[in-house]
Motif scaffolding. Structure first.
Motif, PDB file in Angstrom:
ATOM      1  N   LYS A 199       0.832  -1.205   0.000  1.00  0.00           N
ATOM      2  CA  LYS A 199       0.000   0.000   0.000  1.00  0.00           C
ATOM      3  C   LYS A 199       0.869   1.258   0.000  1.00  0.00           C
ATOM      4  CE  LYS A 199      -4.109  -1.805   2.393  1.00  0.00           C
ATOM      5  NZ  LYS A 199      -4.915  -1.718   3.647  1.00  0.00           N
ATOM      6  N   LYS A 200       1.954   1.218   0.751  1.00  0.00           N
ATOM      7  CA  LYS A 200       2.867   2.359   0.800  1.00  0.00           C
ATOM      8  C   LYS A 200       3.513   2.586  -0.566  1.00  0.00           C
ATOM      9  CE  LYS A 200       3.944   1.995   5.743  1.00  0.00           C
ATOM     10  NZ  LYS A 200       4.988   1.815   6.765  1.00  0.00           N
ATOM     11  N   ALA A 201       3.861   1.499  -1.224  1.00  0.00           N
ATOM     12  CA  ALA A 201       4.466   1.598  -2.545  1.00  0.00           C
ATOM     13  C   ALA A 201       3.494   2.213  -3.547  1.00  0.00           C
ATOM     14  CB  ALA A 201       4.904   0.213  -3.021  1.00  0.00           C
ATOM     15  N   VAL A 202       2.249   1.773  -3.490  1.00  0.00           N
ATOM     16  CA  VAL A 202       1.216   2.310  -4.382  1.00  0.00           C
ATOM     17  C   VAL A 202       1.008   3.804  -4.118  1.00  0.00           C
ATOM     18  CG1 VAL A 202      -1.237   2.240  -4.958  1.00  0.00           C
ATOM     19  CG2 VAL A 202       0.035   0.108  -4.704  1.00  0.00           C
ATOM     20  N   PHE A 203       1.020   4.189  -2.848  1.00  0.00           N
ATOM     21  CA  PHE A 203       0.861   5.596  -2.475  1.00  0.00           C
ATOM     22  C   PHE A 203       1.986   6.455  -3.058  1.00  0.00           C
ATOM     23  CE2 PHE A 203       2.253   8.737   0.830  1.00  0.00           C
ATOM     24  CZ  PHE A 203       1.329   9.728   0.513  1.00  0.00           C
ATOM     25  N   VAL A 204       3.221   5.983  -2.943  1.00  0.00           N
ATOM     26  CA  VAL A 204       4.369   6.727  -3.501  1.00  0.00           C
ATOM     27  C   VAL A 204       4.233   6.824  -5.023  1.00  0.00           C
ATOM     28  CG1 VAL A 204       6.880   6.765  -3.795  1.00  0.00           C
ATOM     29  CG2 VAL A 204       5.899   6.050  -1.602  1.00  0.00           C
ATOM     30  N   GLY A 205       3.821   5.722  -5.655  1.00  0.00           N
ATOM     31  CA  GLY A 205       3.632   5.719  -7.103  1.00  0.00           C
ATOM     32  C   GLY A 205       2.505   6.644  -7.547  1.00  0.00           C
ATOM     33  N   GLU A 206       1.414   6.638  -6.800  1.00  0.00           N
ATOM     34  CA  GLU A 206       0.282   7.521  -7.104  1.00  0.00           C
ATOM     35  C   GLU A 206       0.688   8.986  -7.009  1.00  0.00           C
ATOM     36  OE1 GLU A 206      -3.498   4.830  -5.482  1.00  0.00           O
ATOM     37  OE2 GLU A 206      -2.525   6.308  -4.173  1.00  0.00           O
ATOM     38  N   THR A 207       1.474   9.301  -5.994  1.00  0.00           N
ATOM     39  CA  THR A 207       1.927  10.678  -5.803  1.00  0.00           C
ATOM     40  C   THR A 207       2.788  11.133  -6.971  1.00  0.00           C
ATOM     41  OG1 THR A 207       1.891  10.483  -3.388  1.00  0.00           O
ATOM     42  CG2 THR A 207       3.288  12.205  -4.313  1.00  0.00           C
ATOM     43  N   LEU A 208       3.685  10.272  -7.417  1.00  0.00           N
ATOM     44  CA  LEU A 208       4.550  10.603  -8.556  1.00  0.00           C
ATOM     45  C   LEU A 208       3.715  10.833  -9.810  1.00  0.00           C
ATOM     46  CD1 LEU A 208       7.394  10.930  -9.717  1.00  0.00           C
ATOM     47  CD2 LEU A 208       7.436   8.447 -10.112  1.00  0.00           C
ATOM     48  N   ALA A 209       2.726   9.965 -10.038  1.00  0.00           N
ATOM     49  CA  ALA A 209       1.860  10.102 -11.213  1.00  0.00           C
ATOM     50  C   ALA A 209       1.046  11.392 -11.151  1.00  0.00           C
ATOM     51  CB  ALA A 209       0.935   8.893 -11.311  1.00  0.00           C
ATOM     52  N   ALA A 210       0.532  11.716  -9.970  1.00  0.00           N
ATOM     53  CA  ALA A 210      -0.266  12.938  -9.799  1.00  0.00           C
ATOM     54  C   ALA A 210       0.577  14.179 -10.052  1.00  0.00           C
ATOM     55  CB  ALA A 210      -0.865  12.982  -8.395  1.00  0.00           C
ATOM     56  N   SER A 211       1.785  14.195  -9.512  1.00  0.00           N
ATOM     57  CA  SER A 211       2.657  15.361  -9.689  1.00  0.00           C
ATOM     58  C   SER A 211       3.064  15.516 -11.152  1.00  0.00           C
ATOM     59  CB  SER A 211       3.905  15.250  -8.803  1.00  0.00           C
ATOM     60  OG  SER A 211       4.759  14.225  -9.250  1.00  0.00           O
ATOM     61  N   ALA A 212       3.292  14.399 -11.831  1.00  0.00           N
ATOM     62  CA  ALA A 212       3.668  14.441 -13.251  1.00  0.00           C
ATOM     63  C   ALA A 212       2.518  15.008 -14.086  1.00  0.00           C
ATOM     64  CB  ALA A 212       4.031  13.045 -13.742  1.00  0.00           C
ATOM     65  N   PHE A 213       1.300  14.602 -13.759  1.00  0.00           N
ATOM     66  CA  PHE A 213       0.123  15.087 -14.488  1.00  0.00           C
ATOM     67  C   PHE A 213      -0.074  16.585 -14.277  1.00  0.00           C
ATOM     68  CE2 PHE A 213      -4.448  16.118 -14.486  1.00  0.00           C
ATOM     69  CZ  PHE A 213      -4.752  15.813 -15.813  1.00  0.00           C
ATOM     70  N   ILE A 214      -0.016  17.026 -13.025  1.00  0.00           N
ATOM     71  CA  ILE A 214      -0.203  18.446 -12.712  1.00  0.00           C
ATOM     72  C   ILE A 214       0.889  19.286 -13.356  1.00  0.00           C
ATOM     73  CG2 ILE A 214      -0.249  20.163 -10.860  1.00  0.00           C
ATOM     74  CD1 ILE A 214      -1.427  17.930  -9.050  1.00  0.00           C
ATOM     75  N   THR A 215       2.120  18.791 -13.300  1.00  0.00           N
ATOM     76  CA  THR A 215       3.250  19.501 -13.909  1.00  0.00           C
ATOM     77  C   THR A 215       3.059  19.650 -15.413  1.00  0.00           C
ATOM     78  OG1 THR A 215       4.801  18.720 -12.220  1.00  0.00           O
ATOM     79  CG2 THR A 215       5.745  19.433 -14.316  1.00  0.00           C
ATOM     80  N   LEU A 216       2.636  18.573 -16.067  1.00  0.00           N
ATOM     81  CA  LEU A 216       2.431  18.600 -17.516  1.00  0.00           C
ATOM     82  C   LEU A 216       1.347  19.600 -17.905  1.00  0.00           C
ATOM     83  CD1 LEU A 216       3.198  17.323 -20.240  1.00  0.00           C
ATOM     84  CD2 LEU A 216       1.406  15.615 -19.861  1.00  0.00           C
ATOM     85  N   VAL A 217       0.263  19.602 -17.140  1.00  0.00           N
ATOM     86  CA  VAL A 217      -0.842  20.537 -17.416  1.00  0.00           C
ATOM     87  C   VAL A 217      -0.371  21.982 -17.258  1.00  0.00           C
ATOM     88  CG1 VAL A 217      -3.074  21.372 -16.589  1.00  0.00           C
ATOM     89  CG2 VAL A 217      -2.684  18.915 -16.822  1.00  0.00           C
ATOM     90  N   LEU A 218       0.359  22.255 -16.186  1.00  0.00           N
ATOM     91  CA  LEU A 218       0.845  23.617 -15.944  1.00  0.00           C
ATOM     92  C   LEU A 218       1.843  24.061 -17.007  1.00  0.00           C
ATOM     93  CD1 LEU A 218       1.291  23.576 -12.055  1.00  0.00           C
ATOM     94  CD2 LEU A 218      -0.413  24.847 -13.369  1.00  0.00           C
ATOM     95  N   LYS A 219       2.755  23.169 -17.369  1.00  0.00           N
ATOM     96  CA  LYS A 219       3.753  23.499 -18.393  1.00  0.00           C
ATOM     97  C   LYS A 219       3.084  23.927 -19.694  1.00  0.00           C
ATOM     98  CE  LYS A 219       7.843  20.749 -17.090  1.00  0.00           C
ATOM     99  NZ  LYS A 219       8.876  21.791 -17.222  1.00  0.00           N
ATOM    100  N   ASN A 220       2.107  23.137 -20.127  1.00  0.00           N
ATOM    101  CA  ASN A 220       1.465  23.392 -21.416  1.00  0.00           C
ATOM    102  C   ASN A 220       0.391  24.465 -21.349  1.00  0.00           C
ATOM    103  OD1 ASN A 220       2.594  21.328 -23.444  1.00  0.00           O
ATOM    104  ND2 ASN A 220       2.195  20.085 -21.641  1.00  0.00           N
TER     105      ASN A 220
END
Length: 204
Positions: A74-95
């Motif tokens: 569960k902890k691993a999934v949480f860390v992975g989810e956080t990375l995916a969320a930050s990547a998505f938000i970053t991509l949206v902001l960049k573009n």
């Protein structure tokens, strides 16, 4: 009324201009006055970002599988989810914002490397702080928190040192990364509470 509006617009533009000047001034101090002897180290720190960010949840999940520990998974999934969320938000902001790299706008900036994406926010910093924050929340021990944020901070500094990001890019990246961890934690906690009303903590 028109005079008040004009005055407001003038003050707004003036404040934006000052902020931009402070941004480039700080970047010039970091980039143009850098110690070139540590350039290989700074490149290494930058290049470690995605390997560590992606590798961290993968390794934790593998440990959970080997030990048959659902909490670790569960902890691993949480860390992975956080990375995916930050990547998505970053991509949206960049573009959405489409801010050019500092070395494009200011040719005097000595960029050690070239980047193809937009500048704001820093994707490397976002990923590093997403990993550091989520990992620290999953394992709240000083020997996890201290090196995690030391590494994340070094990643942010390396992006300015290498001349590819403004200080505000790095600051925004840190906020996006850390914010994604808290957002994912709250979301997971809410979902788990719906499934198990008496569950107190995400990891229990």
């Amino acid at each position: 009324m028109s005079k008040i509006i004009c005055l407001f617009l003038f003050l707004f533009c003036f404040s934006i201009s000052n902020a931009q000047n402070s941004d480039i001034d700080l970047l010039e101090k970091i980039n143009l006055n850098r110690n070139t002897n540590i350039e290989p180290l700074m490149k290494g720190v930058t290049n470690s970002t995605f390997a560590i960010s992606i590798g961290t949840p993968v390794i934790i999940y593998a440990v959970g599988l080997i030990e048959k520990d659902s909490t670790t998974k569960k902890k691993a999934v949480f860390v992975g989810e956080t990375l995916a969320a930050s990547a998505f938000i970053t991509l949206v902001l960049k573009n959405s914002i489409k801010r050019d790299r500092p070395y494009v706008t200011y040719p005097e900036i000595d960029n050690v490397t070239n980047e193809s994406s937009y500048s704001f926010p820093s994707g490397h910093t976002s990923a590093a702080f997403a990993t550091a924050t989520s990992l620290s929340m999953a394992y709240p021990k000083w020997y996890v928190i201290a090196p995690s944020f030391l590494w994340a901070g070094a990643v942010g500094y390396s992006r300015m040192y290498l001349g590819v990001h403004y200080p505000t890019d790095v600051l925004a990246g840190a906020i996006v990364g850390s914010g994604s961890a808290f957002l994912c934690y709250k979301l997971n906690k809410w979902i788990n509470k719906k499934r198990a009303p008496h569950q107190k903590k995400l990891w229990e």
